[in-house]
Design an enzyme around this catalytic site. Structure first.
Site, PDB file in Angstrom:
ATOM      1  N   CYS A  53     -13.246  -3.786   7.553  1.00  0.00           N
ATOM      2  CA  CYS A  53     -12.252  -3.863   8.626  1.00  0.00           C
ATOM      3  C   CYS A  53     -12.022  -5.292   9.110  1.00  0.00           C
ATOM      4  O   CYS A  53     -10.904  -5.661   9.448  1.00  0.00           O
ATOM      5  CB  CYS A  53     -12.681  -2.994   9.806  1.00  0.00           C
ATOM      6  N   HIS A  54     -13.095  -6.089   9.156  1.00  0.00           N
ATOM      7  CA  HIS A  54     -12.989  -7.412   9.770  1.00  0.00           C
ATOM      8  C   HIS A  54     -12.827  -8.545   8.773  1.00  0.00           C
ATOM      9  O   HIS A  54     -12.532  -9.668   9.175  1.00  0.00           O
ATOM     10  CB  HIS A  54     -14.209  -7.671  10.646  1.00  0.00           C
ATOM     11  N   CYS A  79     -19.148  -3.604   7.993  1.00  0.00           N
ATOM     12  CA  CYS A  79     -18.156  -4.283   8.833  1.00  0.00           C
ATOM     13  C   CYS A  79     -17.050  -5.005   8.076  1.00  0.00           C
ATOM     14  O   CYS A  79     -15.935  -5.132   8.579  1.00  0.00           O
ATOM     15  CB  CYS A  79     -18.850  -5.297   9.742  1.00  0.00           C
ATOM     16  N   MET A  86     -13.490   1.574  16.797  1.00  0.00           N
ATOM     17  CA  MET A  86     -14.769   0.919  16.563  1.00  0.00           C
ATOM     18  C   MET A  86     -15.871   1.968  16.570  1.00  0.00           C
ATOM     19  O   MET A  86     -16.087   2.626  17.581  1.00  0.00           O
ATOM     20  CB  MET A  86     -15.006  -0.103  17.667  1.00  0.00           C
ATOM     21  N   HIS A 133      -3.228   4.892  10.205  1.00  0.00           N
ATOM     22  CA  HIS A 133      -4.198   4.984   9.109  1.00  0.00           C
ATOM     23  C   HIS A 133      -3.994   6.335   8.420  1.00  0.00           C
ATOM     24  O   HIS A 133      -4.669   7.320   8.727  1.00  0.00           O
ATOM     25  CB  HIS A 133      -5.629   4.843   9.624  1.00  0.00           C
ATOM     26  N   HIS A 140      -2.270  -1.780   4.350  1.00  0.00           N
ATOM     27  CA  HIS A 140      -3.540  -1.098   4.112  1.00  0.00           C
ATOM     28  C   HIS A 140      -3.340   0.044   3.127  1.00  0.00           C
ATOM     29  O   HIS A 140      -3.039  -0.185   1.969  1.00  0.00           O
ATOM     30  CB  HIS A 140      -4.130  -0.624   5.438  1.00  0.00           C
TER      31      HIS A 140
END
Length: 714
Positions: free
Chosen positions: A221-222, A218, A259, A540, A498
C-alpha cells in the site's frame, strides 16, 4: 499502515489514534493547580466565528477523523466518541489539560470503556490547538463555549510546557535539541547507522526484522520507497513529526479508512508495533535492481514441456477447482469445489497475490509478493509446479496471452520493485523482454522513481496486454505480436491506478485509480481512453462486479476502502447511452475497508466484504444485496461466526463463486498461528452450506475458481 501522513510537519498528534478526550473522566475533578486561576474557571460562552470553525474543522478532518470518524462517533473499543460526550458536558476545561499534558489509561466515555494512549499535543501552536478544541466543543451536540489562544499559552507556561511546542518538540517529552543529539547514529556497532536526523535508535537486528515486516505487511500500500499510493506516504519528514506514540497507536488500532488494526487483530505483537513505529521514522532502504541476469539465474524448468502429460491424468472437475492463497504459509491450496477437499498444497512465493489461468485451463500461474512466479500443471495426476522464476523483489500481477492465435504463447509479470514488467514464454517462463516503467506522472509531468505495475489484463480484441502503471497514472497497451519490435501505446489516465476488470462484454477495461478517487474506462477495441468517472474515498473493486440493474441496465460495481459506498457505473453505451460511464447509483454498506465485490451471471445477489474495517463485527461479516431491490439495503451474514473457529481476527475476504454460480466461497482469515477456514454459502438461500477446515489452511485469502478466472466471470 495506511493513515500516517500529512503535508505539514506539525500536525495534530494522536487525536486520530487514541481520543482527544481520553482522560476527561479521570481528570474532571481536578484542574491543574499550577494553571492561572482564571483558567481553572469555566471557559467563555459563545461560539467561534465561521472562519475559526472552518480552521478547526480542517485540522480535525486531516488528523482526527480517521479514527474518531467525521461525525465524531469514534469506534467502540478503540477510539472514544467526541460527539455528545458526557465528559465534555461535565467539565469542558479538561480538554485543555488533556491535550497539553497527555494521558493514558482506562476510562469510560458514554458508558463504553477505552484504554489507549493520548500523548501531549506539544508540537501544535497555541492557535492550532485553540481552533481544534473550539471546533469539538461546538460540534455534534456538545455544550459549546470558547477558549482563547492566550489561555492555551498561559496554561502551557504554567505547566512548563510552552517551550516544547511546535518546532520545539516532535516527540513527547523530548526537545528538538535533545532529539537531534540523542538520535544521531550511535558509535556502537550493534545500532543501525541511520542518516535520518531525529529518527529513534534501532539495532541492526531490529532494523532488519522491521524491514522484512514492512515488505510483508506494508509495502503493497505504501510503496517500497514509502512514497504512498493506496496508502499514504510514510517518509521521515512526515513520520518523525508524528512521533512514536502516535505511530504505535495507529498501527495497533488501525482506522476506518482502510488501515488494518495490526495490533488488536493479533497479527503484530506489542513489540512488533513498537518496532514498526520506530522503523518508519528512518529513511527507507533502497533495494537493488533486478535485471535479466538475475531473472535467468532464478529461472528453473522443473519438468520440461516434452516430459509433461499430453492429456489430463486425473479425474478432477478442473472447471470447479479453486486455487486458494495461503498467505503467510507461502503456499497455494488446490481445493476440489465439488467435494470441498484439499487436493494438494504447493509451495509458492510469499503471500501469493493472484492466481491466473492459462486460456486452455491447464496451467495456474501464481505470483507472490516476493515476485516469485510458479507455473502449476493441473493435468498431472497430482498437480505440481513445472517451472518457476523470480522477476523482481516485489510484485503483484501476472497474466497470459488470450488473443486468437496467441493463446498461452506468452506470459507477463509486473513488478512493484524494480518498477518494470517482463514478457516470458507461456509454457516455460523463460524471460524474453524487460520494460522499465519509470517515467513522468500524467498530471504534473514530474519524474517518479517507483511507478509500480499494478493490474494487468489480456485483451480479447487485439494481441495486447493492458498494463496499469500505478504512480504515473499511465495505462500501457503492450502489443506482443512482435516482441522483438515491441509496440506500446500509452494512455494518460490518472495517478494511482490499481486493480480492475472487464465489463460484461469484455471490451471495456474498467480500473480504479484509487487514491485519485477515480474509475478509468478504456476501450480495448478502439484502443483509447473513454472516461474518468469520479467516485469517493479509495475505490477498490478487485475485478469489480457486472450485473443488469432493473433501472439503469448493465452496470459495473466497485466498493471502497475509505467509506461505505458501493458505486454502480453504467457500462452500455449502445442501448443505455444516457447511463454509460456515469456513476448511476451509490449503495451504502457496513463501512470502509472493503476489498472486493462479487456477483455471477446466474445470481441476483451482490456480495461485499469489509475485510480491513477495524471493527471486528464488521470485518467478520459480509453484506449481500438483492440486485432486483437494491434500495432495500443489505442483509448482513455473520460468516466469521459460522466458521466456529474460536479466538482470532477472522477477517472475511473475497467472495468467489463456484463454476455453476450457485455457491459463494469466503476466506475466514486469522493469524498465522490461529485457525482459519473457508465458508461456503448457498447463493440462493444465503445460508451456510459448508465449512472447510484443515490444519493446512493457514491464512487463506484470495480464491480463484478455474472456470471463472479463464472466462473473466465476475
Amino acid at each position: 499502515m495506511n493513515e500516517v501522513t500529512g503535508s505539514r510537519t506539525r500536525k495534530l498528534g494522536l487525536l486520530a489514534a487514541s481520543g482527544l478526550l481520553i482522560s476527561l473522566g479521570v481528570l474532571a475533578a481536578s484542574a491543574d493547580k499550577n494553571a492561572p486561576a482564571e483558567h481553572q474557571a469555566e471557559m467563555a460562552k459563545g461560539k467561534p466565528d465561521a472562519a475559526a470553525m472552518a480552521k478547526g474543522e480542517a485540522l480535525y478532518k486531516n488528523n482526527c477523523a480517521a479514527c474518531h470518524q467525521p461525525n465524531g462517533q469514534g469506534l467502540p473499543g478503540a477510539f472514544p466518541p467526541l460527539a455528545k460526550s458526557d465528559f465534555i458536558a461535565k467539565n469542558p476545561m479538561v480538554i485543555l489539560e488533556t491535550t497539553v499534558k497527555g494521558r493514558q489509561g482506562p476510562l469510560v466515555v458514554n458508558g463504553v470503556q477505552y484504554n489507549s494512549i493520548m500523548p501531549a499535543q506539544s508540537f501544535l501552536t497555541d492557535e492550532e490547538l485553540t481552533h481544534v478544541i473550539n471546533f469539538v466543543l461546538n460540534s455534534w451536540g456538545n455544550p459549546g463555549g470558547m477558549l482563547a489562544k492566550e489561555q492555551v499559552h498561559d496554561y502551557r507556561k504554567a505547566a512548563d510546557l510552552q517551550v516544547r511546542q511546535a518546532g520545539g518538540e516532535r516527540h513527547v517529552g523530548v526537545t528538538e535539541a535533545e532529539q537531534a543529539y540523542e538520535s544521531q547514529p550511535s558509535q556502537l556497532a550493534e545500532f543501525h547507522h541511520s542518516a535520518t536526523p531525529g529518527a529513534p535508535k534501532m539495532t541492526e537486528a531490529e532494523f532488519g526484522k522491521a524491514r522484512q515486516i514492512y515488505f510483508e505487511r506494508c509495502a503493497g500500500c505504501h510503496g517500497v520507497l514509502r512514497k504512498g499510493a493506496t496508502g499514504k506516504p510514510l517518509t521521515p519528514d512526515i513520520t518523525i513529526a508524528k512521533g512514536t506514540d502516535y505511530l504505535k497507536a495507529l498501527i495497533k488500532f488501525g482506522s476506518p479508512a482502510g488501515m488494518p488494526n495490526w495490533g488488536t487483530s493479533g497479527q503484530l505483537s506489542e513489540a512488533d508495533v513498537d518496532l514498526m513505529a520506530r522503523y518508519v521514522q528512518h529513511d527507507p532502504p533502497t533495494p537493488p535492481e533486478w535485471g535479466m541476469k538475475e531473472m535467468r539465474d532464478s529461472w528453473k524448468v522443473l519438468v520440461p514441456v516434452d516430459k509433461r502429460p499430453t492429456s489430463k491424468q486425473n479425474n478432477l472437475n478442473l472447471d470447479n477447482v479453486f486455487a486458494v492463497t495461503l498467505r503467510d504459509a507461502g503456499e497455494v491450496a488446490l481445493i476440489d469445489g465439488d467435494s470441498k477437499k484439499i487436493i494438494t498444497t504447493i509451495r509458492t512465493g510469499y503471500a501469493v497475490h493472484i492466481s491466473r489461468l492459462s486460456h486452455s485451463g491447464r496451467y495456474v500461474y501464481t505470483i507472490g509478493r516476493d515476485a516469485k512466479i510458479d507455473l502449476i500443471d493441473l493435468w498431472m495426476k497430482v498437480p505440481q509446479t513445472v517451472a518457476e522464476i523470480k522477476t523482481g523483489l516485489e510484485a503483484r500481477s501476472v497474466e497470459t496471452s488470450k488473443y486468437k492465435g496467441y493463446e498461452d504463447k506468452y506470459a507477463i509479470a509486473g513488478s512493484y520493485w524494480p518498477p518494470q514488467f517482463v514478457i516470458m514464454d507461456g509454457a516455460t517462463l523463460e524471460p524474453f523482454k524487460i520494460v522499465s516503467t519509470r517515467g513522468m506522472t500524467v498530471t504534473d509531468q514530474e519524474y517518479h522513481p517507483e511507478p509500480r505495475v499494478a493490474a494487468i489484463v489480456a485483451s480479447h480484441q487485439h494481441p495486447e496486454f493492458i498494463v496499469n502503471v500505478k504512480e504515473t497514472g499511465r495505462i500501457l497497451l503492450v502489443d506482443y505480436s512482435d516482441i522483438g519490435n515491441l509496440g506500446i501505446t500509452t494512455i494518460d489516465a490518472k495517478e494511482f491506478l490499481h486493480d480492475g476488470g472487464w465489463d460484461s462484454s469484455l471490451r471495456y477495461f474498467i480500473t480504479a485509480a484509487n487514491k485519485s478517487n477515480t474509475v478509468v474506462v478504456v476501450d480495448s477495441k478502439d484502443r483509447k481512453l473513454v472516461a474518468k468517472v469520479p467516485v469517493t474515498e479509495i475505490p477498490h473493486p478487485g475485478r469489480g462486479a457486472n450485473f443488469v440493474d432493473p433501472l439503469y441496465g448493465p452496470v459495473w460495481a466497485t466498493s471502497a476502502l475509505g467509506n461505505d459506498n458501493i458505486t454502480l457505473i453504467g457500462t452500455d453505451p449502445d442501448k443505455h447511452p444516457q447511463n454509460a460511464w456515469k456513476a448511476v447509483k451509490v449503495l451504502h454498506g457496513q463501512g470502509g475497508g472493503s476489498l472486493f465485490v462479487k456477483t455471477h451471471p446466474k445470481s441476483r445477489n451482490l456480495w461485499v466484504d469489509t475485510t480491513l474495517n477495524p471493527e471486528a463485527k464488521i470485518s467478520q461479516s459480509v453484506a449481500v444485496y438483492n440486485i432486483d431491490n437494491l434500495d432495500a439495503g443489505p442483509q448482513i451474514l455473520p460468516i466469521g461466526e459460522w466458521a466456529k473457529l474460536g479466538p482470532g481476527a477472522k477477517r472475511i475476504v473475497q467472495p468467489e463463486y463456484n463454476n455453476k454460480g450457485d455457491e459463494v466461497w469466503f476466506s475466514v482469515w486469522s493469524g498465522k498461528d490461529e485457525p482459519s477456514a473457508i465458508v461456503v454459502v448457498d447463493d440462493r438461500t444465503r445460508t451456510l452450506k459448508a465449512v472447510i477446515k484443515d490444519p493446512k489452511l493457514i491464512t487463506p485469502t484470495g480464491k480463484f475458481n478455474v472456470y471463472n478466472t479463464i472466462h473473466d466471470v465476475y
